[in-house]
Write a protein that holds these residues in place. Structure first.
Motif: not given
Lengths: 612, 129
Positions: A67-68, A70-72, A360, A363, A367, A379-380, A382
């Motif tokens: 998740a982190g 994908v976010f980043k 996914t 993430g 955003r 970001t981890d 998130a």
């Protein structure tokens, strides 16, 4: 900011998971007689087995890390889930069935069965320990990060909580439960992730369409409300749009207290403990390395400095590393025959695929809702912060608690499996191999990762896990693939390949984790597999060819046993006894495997050595 | 090749290993015989002719995605529906293809490999050689 309720929810979530692991152990302790055990495992069938395997496989990286990332990094981070699933496919095609027939319960066992060399066994043992340690670091790091993000505790608290729960389970001899219990873990983890994601999606559908669709705009993400960010370390921020905010602390080396304005496409250093205040609607500055604009975020190959090289390297590591992970090997034996084993693998692929949809999607939600994490690079966290920011009130607490519980289940189960693998080889191959040694070895297995976590690693969780995959791909993958498919492999060749490829990967990985390299080298060395895997294969083949006289005399018999009929090896029970296979016995005694291939009396001996 | 002698054909004399079963050692090493048998050759060929091309195919398919993403970013950025672009669809197809290949292997192994290997087992364990 964390408040009292967050603390309560977290304590409840962690206690619930601790209780779950203890109760599971208690239940499996009751069915410990061998017939019960066999019944319980065999009756489970491929569906339960598949869930059990997936449950064990999903670690910190899968739960929070993807998740982190994908976010980043956007779409490029999809390679992680694709690679994790593809790793299972490579294992199924090349090594699963032959390894099952070899009768080896650990990778050093396999090396000894195939090449009959004690020194090679030591090399393998060393790499099992190294890979296990590397994989443990992100588990402990993830736990530390979870408690830090939610309750503001220092990192060591979370790491200690995981260590205490896991060690208690190991010492009380209840570490791996029967299949059905293990299978529930998969469903717990899936629920802990799927429920919040569904709730958030429904919530998101009710949002203003402008906000909802802002992800395809050629603009950075923006703060949906006025936001205050305090940095817990020095960061370098990049902006793609002009931004104006209030800062208190140090910016670009100067003490600042007041309004700051940053121009389009610029980079700035912001010091530790600086607080930044953003208005609602302000564009989000992101840490260097994260993808700035939302439209690029949706496009592949936008993340990092050498995306093509890094992506290939990542693919190679994940594709070939899965088969070489020390805790995976025992799983080949959960099914009664090859046919059901294959069916199980297929189901594992389905379950993993379904699971990976959720990190996914989350993430993507992150955003929108928690862009402030892009400012401090955390970001981890998130997934953990998502419900708190998006929902508020008691639903946020409830869903937040659910995610924490799932995350801790992931840390504890992955850490337990790893520590048992590492302690197993340490106690048999390094210490004399008595039960007390297994306990000492357990402590040793924790020690090194703990030091790494306390020293602080600059890597994201998923990247940390990938390093373990890279080392496994550069050491055990060539050993397994060539050992199974090439009769010319010799012990000298195998050792040379493992030391060259794996050794280089370890050095690269340590340098990358230490964060002492220039950015260019960092990119290359943080994902070394694309160089080290070919090096390992090449040196294994070259040295084997030079030492042709060392090909084992009984190579045809061994290869036949690996390749031909299922259970042919059964006629050779004795051979397993000749091995230094107390590791096998420990693994057996502590695990949920149905052990038809070792005589029952041996199992009983193994069991009696354990505490009541 | 090993220095202990050719592996095709029966191994006799001091290099022959006793089989692990109880009872008298058979005159011919069943392992070597089985290894040299037509069945085993069939098994090996079938397995290789499936696994190696399939591995090549799936590697090519993965690397194609990476190459497209690197060198045809505009193609990958074409919108399909809403926020979903060609790149994302390709990414999800990677999952589908992984699963499809695994399914094919499982069917292939059940249909073509298992019967041959059980024949070999019967012969080795039943002392057919």
């Amino acid at each position: 900011m964390p408040d009292k309720n967050d603390l309560y929810v977290t304590v409840i979530a962690v206690l619930a998971i601790a209780l779950w692991f203890t109760l599971t152990g208690r239940y499996s302790a009751r069915v410990r007689s061998t017939p019960d055990f066999l019944w319980a495992s065999r009756m489970a069938g491929p569906r339960w087995n598949a869930a059990a395997i997936s449950g064990e496989y999903l670690s910190a990286a899968s739960f929070l890390g993807i998740a982190g990332l994908v976010f980043k990094g956007g779409v490029d981070a999809l390679w992680y889930p694709v690679g994790f699933a593809a790793g299972y496919l490579a294992m199924l095609l090349f090594v699963a069935a032959p390894l099952r027939r070899s009768g080896a319960y650990t990778l050093p066992d396999f090396a000894e069965i195939r090449l009959n060399c004690v020194r090679l066994r030591w090399v393998c043992t060393a790499f099992v320990v190294i890979i296990g340690w590397l994989y443990l670091v992100p588990q402990l790091q993830g736990a530390g990060l979870t408690l830090q993000a939610v309750t503001d505790q220092p990192k060591w608290v979370g790491a200690t909580v995981v260590m205490v729960i896991a060690t208690f389970n190991i010492y009380s001899g209840r570490l791996r439960s029967i299949t059905i219990m293990q299978a529930f873990q998969y469903w717990i983890k899936l629920t802990a992730l799927a429920v919040p994601v569904f709730v958030l999606l429904i919530h998101n559908a009710g949002e203003d369409p402008g906000f909802r669709n802002s992800l395809d705009a050629s603009a950075p993400p923006s703060f949906s409300q006025a936001t205050e960010v305090t940095l817990d370390h020095d960061v370098e921020l990049q902006v793609t749009e002009p931004v104006r905010f209030t800062a208190v602390g140090r910016v670009d080396g100067q003490p600042v207290q007041g309004v700051v304005r940053w121009e389009r496409d610029s980079k700035h250093r912001v010091g530790k403990d600086t607080t930044l205040y953003f208005d609602a609607g302000s564009p989000v500055p992101v840490v260097d390395g994260a993808t700035g604009k939302n439209s690029t975020w949706l496009r592949p190959m936008s993340y990092g400095k050498h995306p093509l090289l890094a992506t290939y390297s990542l693919l190679v590591a994940l594709l070939l590393g899965t088969m070489g992970l020390p805790q995976v090997l025992g799983r080949y034996y959960t099914d009664p025959d090859g046919r059901t084993a294959r069916r199980t693998t297929l189901l594992v692929l389905v379950l993993l695929g379904v699971f990976y949809l959720f990190p996914t999607v989350s993430g993507w939600l992150a955003r929108l809702y928690v862009p402030q994490l892009l400012v401090n690079g955390n970001t981890d966290a998130a997934l953990l912060m998502l419900p708190r920011t998006a929902l508020g009130g008691w639903p946020a607490l409830l869903l937040g608690g659910l995610i924490e519980a799932g995350a801790f289940a992931a840390f504890v189960s992955a850490a337990t499996g790893l520590v048992v693998s590492v302690a197993g080889v340490l106690s048999t191959d390094v210490l004399p191999g008595r039960l007390r040694d297994f306990r000492v070895a357990t402590l040793a297995a924790w020690s090194v990762p703990l030091v790494f976590v306390l020293a602080g690693s600059s890597l994201d969780l998923a990247q940390g896990v990938e390093l373990a995959f890279a080392v496994a791909a550069s050491s055990f993958c060539p050993l397994l693939v060539l050992g199974i498919w090439w009769r010319g492999l010799t012990d000298a060749g195998a050792a040379a390949g493992i030391l060259a490829g794996g050794g280089l990967a370890v050095v690269a990985v340590l340098l990358a984790a230490a964060g002492v390299l220039s950015p260019g080298w960092q990119t290359v060395l943080a994902q070394p597999a694309v160089f080290t895997v070919p090096l390992a294969f090449l040196s294994m083949v070259m040295v084997s060819r030079r030492t042709r006289d060392r090909v084992p005399a009984d190579v045809s018999r061994i290869l036949l046993r690996l390749h031909a009929p299922d259970r042919l090896g059964l006629a050779e029970k004795r051979e397993l006894g000749q091995l230094k296979s107390r590791v096998g016995i420990i693994a057996l005694a502590l695990s949920r495997m149905p052990l038809s291939r070792i005589s029952l009396s041996r199992i009983r001996i193994g069991r009696h050595r354990r505490p009541a | 090749m090993s220095t202990t002698g050719p592996i095709t054909g029966p191994i006799t004399g001091p290099t022959a290993r006793p089989t692990s079963g109880t009872g008298t050692a058979p005159p011919v090493d069943p392992w070597a015989a089985a290894h040299a048998s037509v069945e085993f050759a069939t098994l090996r060929n079938r397995l290789r002719s499936f696994v190696f091309p399939m591995a090549a195919f799936f590697l090519a398919w993965y690397f194609l995605y990476v190459l497209l993403a690197a060198f045809a970013p505009h193609f990958m950025a074409i919108r399909v529906v809403g926020n979903i672009n060609v790149g994302l669809v390709f990414g999800l197809l990677q999952f589908v293809s992984t699963f499809a290949i695994a399914t094919m292997y499982v069917r292939f192994a059940n249909r073509s490999l298992d019967p041959v290997s059980s024949r070999i087992r019967e012969q080795v364990e039943g002392g057919g050689w």
